[in-house]
Design a protein around this motif. Structure first.
Motif, PDB file in Angstrom:
ATOM      1  N   ALA A 154      23.355 -19.062   9.110  1.00 54.10           N
ATOM      2  CA  ALA A 154      23.102 -19.705   7.822  1.00 54.10           C
ATOM      3  C   ALA A 154      23.237 -21.224   7.946  1.00 54.10           C
ATOM      4  O   ALA A 154      22.440 -21.981   7.366  1.00 54.10           O
ATOM      5  N   LEU A 155      24.223 -21.688   8.715  1.00 53.75           N
ATOM      6  CA  LEU A 155      24.393 -23.121   8.914  1.00 53.75           C
ATOM      7  C   LEU A 155      23.192 -23.704   9.648  1.00 53.75           C
ATOM      8  O   LEU A 155      22.679 -24.764   9.277  1.00 53.75           O
ATOM      9  N   ALA A 156      22.736 -23.018  10.685  1.00 50.07           N
ATOM     10  CA  ALA A 156      21.577 -23.511  11.441  1.00 50.07           C
ATOM     11  C   ALA A 156      20.353 -23.623  10.542  1.00 50.07           C
ATOM     12  O   ALA A 156      19.600 -24.605  10.601  1.00 50.07           O
ATOM     13  N   VAL A 157      20.148 -22.630   9.695  1.00 47.44           N
ATOM     14  CA  VAL A 157      19.012 -22.660   8.771  1.00 47.44           C
ATOM     15  C   VAL A 157      19.129 -23.838   7.815  1.00 47.44           C
ATOM     16  O   VAL A 157      18.149 -24.538   7.533  1.00 47.44           O
ATOM     17  N   GLN A 158      20.323 -24.102   7.320  1.00 44.35           N
ATOM     18  CA  GLN A 158      20.534 -25.249   6.426  1.00 44.35           C
ATOM     19  C   GLN A 158      20.235 -26.562   7.146  1.00 44.35           C
ATOM     20  O   GLN A 158      19.630 -27.474   6.562  1.00 44.35           O
ATOM     21  N   GLN A 159      20.634 -26.665   8.408  1.00 44.02           N
ATOM     22  CA  GLN A 159      20.383 -27.892   9.172  1.00 44.02           C
ATOM     23  C   GLN A 159      18.886 -28.109   9.380  1.00 44.02           C
ATOM     24  O   GLN A 159      18.403 -29.250   9.319  1.00 44.02           O
ATOM     25  N   ILE A 160      18.164 -27.038   9.618  1.00 44.06           N
ATOM     26  CA  ILE A 160      16.719 -27.155   9.819  1.00 44.06           C
ATOM     27  C   ILE A 160      16.014 -27.449   8.504  1.00 44.06           C
ATOM     28  O   ILE A 160      15.087 -28.269   8.436  1.00 44.06           O
ATOM     29  N   PHE A 166      10.215 -24.923   4.857  1.00 45.79           N
ATOM     30  CA  PHE A 166       9.848 -23.743   5.619  1.00 45.79           C
ATOM     31  C   PHE A 166       8.432 -23.330   5.217  1.00 45.79           C
ATOM     32  O   PHE A 166       7.847 -23.903   4.301  1.00 45.79           O
ATOM     33  N   ARG A 167       7.912 -22.320   5.883  1.00 49.32           N
ATOM     34  CA  ARG A 167       6.582 -21.835   5.536  1.00 49.32           C
ATOM     35  C   ARG A 167       6.591 -21.254   4.117  1.00 49.32           C
ATOM     36  O   ARG A 167       7.652 -20.989   3.541  1.00 49.32           O
ATOM     37  N   GLU A 172      15.713 -19.902   2.090  1.00 55.09           N
ATOM     38  CA  GLU A 172      16.789 -19.983   3.086  1.00 55.09           C
ATOM     39  C   GLU A 172      17.419 -18.624   3.366  1.00 55.09           C
ATOM     40  O   GLU A 172      17.819 -18.345   4.500  1.00 55.09           O
ATOM     41  N   ARG A 173      17.545 -17.772   2.357  1.00 53.97           N
ATOM     42  CA  ARG A 173      18.147 -16.458   2.578  1.00 53.97           C
ATOM     43  C   ARG A 173      17.276 -15.616   3.517  1.00 53.97           C
ATOM     44  O   ARG A 173      17.784 -15.006   4.462  1.00 53.97           O
ATOM     45  N   TYR A 174      15.976 -15.610   3.262  1.00 60.39           N
ATOM     46  CA  TYR A 174      15.063 -14.846   4.107  1.00 60.39           C
ATOM     47  C   TYR A 174      15.049 -15.435   5.521  1.00 60.39           C
ATOM     48  O   TYR A 174      15.015 -14.688   6.521  1.00 60.39           O
ATOM     49  N   ALA A 175      15.085 -16.760   5.602  1.00 66.16           N
ATOM     50  CA  ALA A 175      15.112 -17.421   6.911  1.00 66.16           C
ATOM     51  C   ALA A 175      16.385 -17.061   7.671  1.00 66.16           C
ATOM     52  O   ALA A 175      16.353 -16.796   8.879  1.00 66.16           O
ATOM     53  N   TRP A 205      11.255 -17.651  24.295  1.00 66.89           N
ATOM     54  CA  TRP A 205      10.685 -16.681  23.349  1.00 66.89           C
ATOM     55  C   TRP A 205      11.308 -16.842  21.959  1.00 66.89           C
ATOM     56  O   TRP A 205      10.596 -16.830  20.954  1.00 66.89           O
ATOM     57  N   LEU A 206      12.625 -17.009  21.916  1.00 70.34           N
ATOM     58  CA  LEU A 206      13.305 -17.149  20.633  1.00 70.34           C
ATOM     59  C   LEU A 206      12.845 -18.404  19.912  1.00 70.34           C
ATOM     60  O   LEU A 206      12.538 -18.369  18.709  1.00 70.34           O
ATOM     61  N   ALA A 207      12.766 -19.518  20.627  1.00 68.07           N
ATOM     62  CA  ALA A 207      12.325 -20.765  20.000  1.00 68.07           C
ATOM     63  C   ALA A 207      10.900 -20.634  19.469  1.00 68.07           C
ATOM     64  O   ALA A 207      10.614 -21.009  18.328  1.00 68.07           O
ATOM     65  N   ASP A 208       9.992 -20.100  20.300  1.00 67.90           N
ATOM     66  CA  ASP A 208       8.598 -19.947  19.863  1.00 67.90           C
ATOM     67  C   ASP A 208       8.500 -19.019  18.652  1.00 67.90           C
ATOM     68  O   ASP A 208       7.737 -19.281  17.708  1.00 67.90           O
ATOM     69  N   SER A 209       9.259 -17.933  18.678  1.00 65.19           N
ATOM     70  CA  SER A 209       9.230 -16.971  17.573  1.00 65.19           C
ATOM     71  C   SER A 209       9.739 -17.610  16.281  1.00 65.19           C
ATOM     72  O   SER A 209       9.136 -17.439  15.215  1.00 65.19           O
ATOM     73  N   LEU A 210      10.831 -18.356  16.366  1.00 70.38           N
ATOM     74  CA  LEU A 210      11.396 -18.972  15.174  1.00 70.38           C
ATOM     75  C   LEU A 210      10.475 -20.059  14.624  1.00 70.38           C
ATOM     76  O   LEU A 210      10.341 -20.206  13.403  1.00 70.38           O
ATOM     77  N   ILE A 211       9.861 -20.825  15.507  1.00 71.24           N
ATOM     78  CA  ILE A 211       8.933 -21.866  15.055  1.00 71.24           C
ATOM     79  C   ILE A 211       7.760 -21.236  14.301  1.00 71.24           C
ATOM     80  O   ILE A 211       7.376 -21.699  13.227  1.00 71.24           O
ATOM     81  N   ARG A 212       7.213 -20.155  14.865  1.00 73.20           N
ATOM     82  CA  ARG A 212       6.077 -19.504  14.211  1.00 73.20           C
ATOM     83  C   ARG A 212       6.467 -18.835  12.890  1.00 73.20           C
ATOM     84  O   ARG A 212       5.700 -18.861  11.925  1.00 73.20           O
ATOM     85  N   MET A 213       7.650 -18.255  12.855  1.00 71.64           N
ATOM     86  CA  MET A 213       8.036 -17.479  11.676  1.00 71.64           C
ATOM     87  C   MET A 213       8.624 -18.319  10.546  1.00 71.64           C
ATOM     88  O   MET A 213       8.521 -17.953   9.371  1.00 71.64           O
ATOM     89  N   LEU A 214       9.252 -19.447  10.911  1.00 71.58           N
ATOM     90  CA  LEU A 214       9.935 -20.243   9.876  1.00 71.58           C
ATOM     91  C   LEU A 214       9.160 -21.437   9.372  1.00 71.58           C
ATOM     92  O   LEU A 214       9.232 -21.777   8.184  1.00 71.58           O
ATOM     93  N   LEU A 215       8.415 -22.082  10.255  1.00 63.51           N
ATOM     94  CA  LEU A 215       7.840 -23.373   9.892  1.00 63.51           C
ATOM     95  C   LEU A 215       6.385 -23.256   9.440  1.00 63.51           C
ATOM     96  O   LEU A 215       5.685 -22.308   9.820  1.00 63.51           O
ATOM     97  N   PRO A 216       5.914 -24.205   8.648  1.00 66.32           N
ATOM     98  CA  PRO A 216       4.526 -24.176   8.169  1.00 66.32           C
ATOM     99  C   PRO A 216       3.529 -24.230   9.333  1.00 66.32           C
ATOM    100  O   PRO A 216       3.815 -24.803  10.369  1.00 66.32           O
TER     101      PRO A 216
END
Length: 216
Positions: A154-160, A166-167, A172-175, A205-216
């Motif tokens: 949750a903290l990491a999501v808040q920092q981002i 986000f997309r 933030e909860r879903y993220a 893989w984790l970074a690519d997945s999070l970028i695709r799923m979270l960001l516009p």
């Protein structure tokens, strides 16, 4: 003369402490090996003692019981180490992610931290979940560790989120739930142990997945 005696006592004390620490380390290494090979229930105190080359009495004298061996093993391998007493936002990794202002770089830094941490503790956490089937105390430990991990995500999501949106339809909860699921020890072990990925491949893989799923 008294000075010589005092020096000898200090020397003997230091040597005994070093020997005790070495014995403890051997026991923990033996326990980790047997826990992973036989499971928590199958790795008896007698078997751990034999693997470590010590008496069963030594096991009980140092750790009291098998449960404390597993807890000590988790603590020793915990990547935060001396930072465990600090609030999550004050730890070095969290502060580094917070200082970065580009969301994609933040997520890659975050993925590196997660991969390093899981490489240390994922297998031991799996043993703890196995232990929870026979030791009720471990149910509470597992619940606590999962809650702490959710708070870190949750903290990491808040920092981002502080550096941009986000997309669409991603709050933030879903993220947080998305990040929490993808950073589970189960997925890490599935990819690294069962599919042979390296820690670095998982991180990418984790970074690519999070970028695709979270960001516009």
């Amino acid at each position: 003369m008294n000075k010589l005696k005092s020096t000898k006592r200090v020397y003997d004390s230091s040597r005994r402490l070093a020997q005790a620490q070495e014995t403890r380390r051997h026991i923990l290494e033996a326990a980790r090996k047997l826990f992973m090979e036989r499971g928590y229930a199958g790795a008896t105190a007698d078997a751990i003692a034999a693997e470590a080359g010590v008496s069963t009495q030594t096991i009980y004298a140092i750790f009291k019981n098998k449960k404390k061996i597993l807890v000590s093993l988790m603590n020793v391998l915990s990547p935060t180490g001396e930072e465990d007493h600090l609030p999550v936002h004050e730890r070095r990794g969290a502060q580094a992610v917070a200082r970065e202002t580009d969301q994609r770089r933040q997520l890659r830094m975050f993925a590196d931290i997660v991969a390093y941490n899981l490489n240390q503790v994922a297998a031991v956490f799996e043993i703890m979940m196995d232990a929870a089937r026979v030791e009720p105390d471990f149910e509470r430990i597992v619940e606590k560790l999962n809650q702490q991990r959710l708070e870190r995500m949750a903290l990491a999501v808040q920092q981002i989120a502080a550096n941009g949106p986000f997309r669409e339809n991603m709050d933030e909860r879903y993220a947080t739930d998305t990040v929490w699921a993808l950073t589970s020890g189960e997925i890490y072990l599935l990819l690294t142990r069962d599919r042979g990925w390296s820690k670095e491949q998982y991180s990418e893989w984790l970074a690519d997945s999070l970028i695709r799923m979270l960001l516009p």
